[in-house]
Design a protein around this motif. Structure first.
Motif, PDB file in Angstrom:
ATOM      1  N   ARG A  30      43.540  41.843  48.339  1.00 51.47           N
ATOM      2  CA  ARG A  30      42.833  41.901  49.634  1.00 51.47           C
ATOM      3  C   ARG A  30      42.336  40.518  50.043  1.00 51.47           C
ATOM      4  O   ARG A  30      42.419  40.141  51.208  1.00 51.47           O
ATOM      5  CB  ARG A  30      41.686  42.904  49.571  1.00 51.47           C
ATOM      6  CG  ARG A  30      42.152  44.347  49.573  1.00 51.47           C
ATOM      7  CD  ARG A  30      41.041  45.350  49.865  1.00 51.47           C
ATOM      8  NE  ARG A  30      39.800  45.102  49.179  1.00 51.47           N
ATOM      9  CZ  ARG A  30      39.467  45.594  47.970  1.00 51.47           C
ATOM     10  NH1 ARG A  30      40.315  46.358  47.318  1.00 51.47           N
ATOM     11  NH2 ARG A  30      38.309  45.317  47.425  1.00 51.47           N
ATOM     12  N   ILE A  31      41.823  39.748  49.084  1.00 50.39           N
ATOM     13  CA  ILE A  31      41.353  38.392  49.385  1.00 50.39           C
ATOM     14  C   ILE A  31      42.515  37.538  49.899  1.00 50.39           C
ATOM     15  O   ILE A  31      42.402  36.868  50.924  1.00 50.39           O
ATOM     16  CB  ILE A  31      40.700  37.750  48.143  1.00 50.39           C
ATOM     17  CG1 ILE A  31      39.348  38.409  47.861  1.00 50.39           C
ATOM     18  CG2 ILE A  31      40.539  36.245  48.322  1.00 50.39           C
ATOM     19  CD1 ILE A  31      38.717  37.999  46.537  1.00 50.39           C
ATOM     20  N   ILE A  66      38.200  40.084  38.181  1.00 50.70           N
ATOM     21  CA  ILE A  66      38.176  41.033  39.299  1.00 50.70           C
ATOM     22  C   ILE A  66      39.428  41.897  39.230  1.00 50.70           C
ATOM     23  O   ILE A  66      40.345  41.611  38.467  1.00 50.70           O
ATOM     24  CB  ILE A  66      38.098  40.311  40.673  1.00 50.70           C
ATOM     25  CG1 ILE A  66      39.347  39.443  40.905  1.00 50.70           C
ATOM     26  CG2 ILE A  66      36.821  39.493  40.780  1.00 50.70           C
ATOM     27  CD1 ILE A  66      39.446  38.881  42.304  1.00 50.70           C
ATOM     28  N   GLY A  67      39.477  42.926  40.049  1.00 51.73           N
ATOM     29  CA  GLY A  67      40.634  43.811  40.071  1.00 51.73           C
ATOM     30  C   GLY A  67      41.796  43.219  40.852  1.00 51.73           C
ATOM     31  O   GLY A  67      41.619  42.371  41.732  1.00 51.73           O
ATOM     32  N   ILE A  68      42.986  43.707  40.529  1.00 55.67           N
ATOM     33  CA  ILE A  68      44.199  43.253  41.222  1.00 55.67           C
ATOM     34  C   ILE A  68      44.110  43.568  42.714  1.00 55.67           C
ATOM     35  O   ILE A  68      44.468  42.735  43.551  1.00 55.67           O
ATOM     36  CB  ILE A  68      45.456  43.899  40.612  1.00 55.67           C
ATOM     37  CG1 ILE A  68      45.635  43.459  39.162  1.00 55.67           C
ATOM     38  CG2 ILE A  68      46.705  43.559  41.419  1.00 55.67           C
ATOM     39  CD1 ILE A  68      46.704  44.230  38.420  1.00 55.67           C
ATOM     40  N   GLN A  81      38.389  40.804  55.336  1.00 54.37           N
ATOM     41  CA  GLN A  81      37.049  40.264  55.544  1.00 54.37           C
ATOM     42  C   GLN A  81      35.960  41.064  54.831  1.00 54.37           C
ATOM     43  O   GLN A  81      34.795  40.674  54.857  1.00 54.37           O
ATOM     44  CB  GLN A  81      36.745  40.207  57.039  1.00 54.37           C
ATOM     45  CG  GLN A  81      37.673  39.288  57.782  1.00 54.37           C
ATOM     46  CD  GLN A  81      37.364  39.216  59.258  1.00 54.37           C
ATOM     47  OE1 GLN A  81      36.252  39.472  59.682  1.00 54.37           O
ATOM     48  NE2 GLN A  81      38.360  38.861  60.046  1.00 54.37           N
ATOM     49  N   ASN A  82      36.320  42.151  54.190  1.00 54.86           N
ATOM     50  CA  ASN A  82      35.315  43.005  53.561  1.00 54.86           C
ATOM     51  C   ASN A  82      35.172  42.779  52.060  1.00 54.86           C
ATOM     52  O   ASN A  82      34.589  43.599  51.369  1.00 54.86           O
ATOM     53  CB  ASN A  82      35.632  44.482  53.829  1.00 54.86           C
ATOM     54  CG  ASN A  82      35.462  44.819  55.290  1.00 54.86           C
ATOM     55  OD1 ASN A  82      34.550  44.324  55.940  1.00 54.86           O
ATOM     56  ND2 ASN A  82      36.351  45.627  55.817  1.00 54.86           N
ATOM     57  N   CYS A  83      35.692  41.680  51.541  1.00 54.93           N
ATOM     58  CA  CYS A  83      35.538  41.374  50.126  1.00 54.93           C
ATOM     59  C   CYS A  83      34.173  40.724  49.894  1.00 54.93           C
ATOM     60  O   CYS A  83      33.644  40.048  50.762  1.00 54.93           O
ATOM     61  CB  CYS A  83      36.643  40.433  49.663  1.00 54.93           C
ATOM     62  SG  CYS A  83      38.266  41.210  49.760  1.00 54.93           S
ATOM     63  N   THR A  84      33.636  40.924  48.707  1.00 53.14           N
ATOM     64  CA  THR A  84      32.305  40.380  48.421  1.00 53.14           C
ATOM     65  C   THR A  84      32.368  38.880  48.150  1.00 53.14           C
ATOM     66  O   THR A  84      33.406  38.344  47.744  1.00 53.14           O
ATOM     67  CB  THR A  84      31.680  41.064  47.195  1.00 53.14           C
ATOM     68  OG1 THR A  84      32.446  40.734  46.032  1.00 53.14           O
ATOM     69  CG2 THR A  84      31.608  42.574  47.375  1.00 53.14           C
ATOM     70  N   LEU A  85      31.260  38.225  48.381  1.00 52.23           N
ATOM     71  CA  LEU A  85      31.173  36.799  48.060  1.00 52.23           C
ATOM     72  C   LEU A  85      31.326  36.584  46.563  1.00 52.23           C
ATOM     73  O   LEU A  85      31.908  35.592  46.131  1.00 52.23           O
ATOM     74  CB  LEU A  85      29.832  36.224  48.531  1.00 52.23           C
ATOM     75  CG  LEU A  85      29.730  35.951  50.020  1.00 52.23           C
ATOM     76  CD1 LEU A  85      28.311  35.543  50.384  1.00 52.23           C
ATOM     77  CD2 LEU A  85      30.703  34.882  50.447  1.00 52.23           C
ATOM     78  N   PHE A  86      30.821  37.520  45.757  1.00 52.60           N
ATOM     79  CA  PHE A  86      30.974  37.425  44.312  1.00 52.60           C
ATOM     80  C   PHE A  86      32.449  37.329  43.937  1.00 52.60           C
ATOM     81  O   PHE A  86      32.859  36.461  43.169  1.00 52.60           O
ATOM     82  CB  PHE A  86      30.321  38.629  43.615  1.00 52.60           C
ATOM     83  CG  PHE A  86      30.562  38.633  42.132  1.00 52.60           C
ATOM     84  CD1 PHE A  86      29.745  37.887  41.293  1.00 52.60           C
ATOM     85  CD2 PHE A  86      31.600  39.359  41.579  1.00 52.60           C
ATOM     86  CE1 PHE A  86      29.968  37.867  39.917  1.00 52.60           C
ATOM     87  CE2 PHE A  86      31.839  39.348  40.213  1.00 52.60           C
ATOM     88  CZ  PHE A  86      31.018  38.600  39.381  1.00 52.60           C
ATOM     89  N   ALA A  87      33.246  38.225  44.485  1.00 48.08           N
ATOM     90  CA  ALA A  87      34.678  38.236  44.187  1.00 48.08           C
ATOM     91  C   ALA A  87      35.347  36.960  44.703  1.00 48.08           C
ATOM     92  O   ALA A  87      36.177  36.361  44.011  1.00 48.08           O
ATOM     93  CB  ALA A  87      35.346  39.472  44.795  1.00 48.08           C
TER      94      ALA A  87
END
Length: 93
Positions: A53-54, A46-48, A59-65
């Motif tokens: 953000r995680i 994933i990106g830095i 709260q807007n990060c994807t479940l995939f990430a």
């Protein structure tokens, strides 16, 4: 020689019930392992900015990430209730 990673403290919450606590847990695990943000992001695919953000509880990060990071760091989420519910005869409501 690069800067050494400073360990972060583990969250004091008893349960992971929000994005902030989960982010704190992820950051604490990454820093305890001595892994830089950029190296962890590359390891997880994933990106830095996404990893940052995680870790900051966005709260807007994807479940995939999110699961890419959890799996990349070897963090397994579990819930005692899931085990006891699955073994009981009661139906879910």
């Amino acid at each position: 020689m690069g800067k050494k990673v400073k360990p972060s403290k583990m969250p004091e919450a008893r349960f992971i019930d929000n994005a902030i606590t989960l982010g704190e847990l992820i950051k604490a695990k990454r820093t305890a392992m001595g892994v830089k943000l950029s190296d962890c992001a590359a390891l997880c695919g994933i990106g830095i900015n996404t990893l940052s953000r995680i870790e900051n509880g966005n709260q807007n990060c994807t479940l995939f990430a999110m699961f890419a990071v959890l799996n990349g760091l070897g963090i397994k989420l579990s819930a005692q209730e899931l085990t006891s519910i699955a073994s009981s005869t009661d139906e879910w409501v």
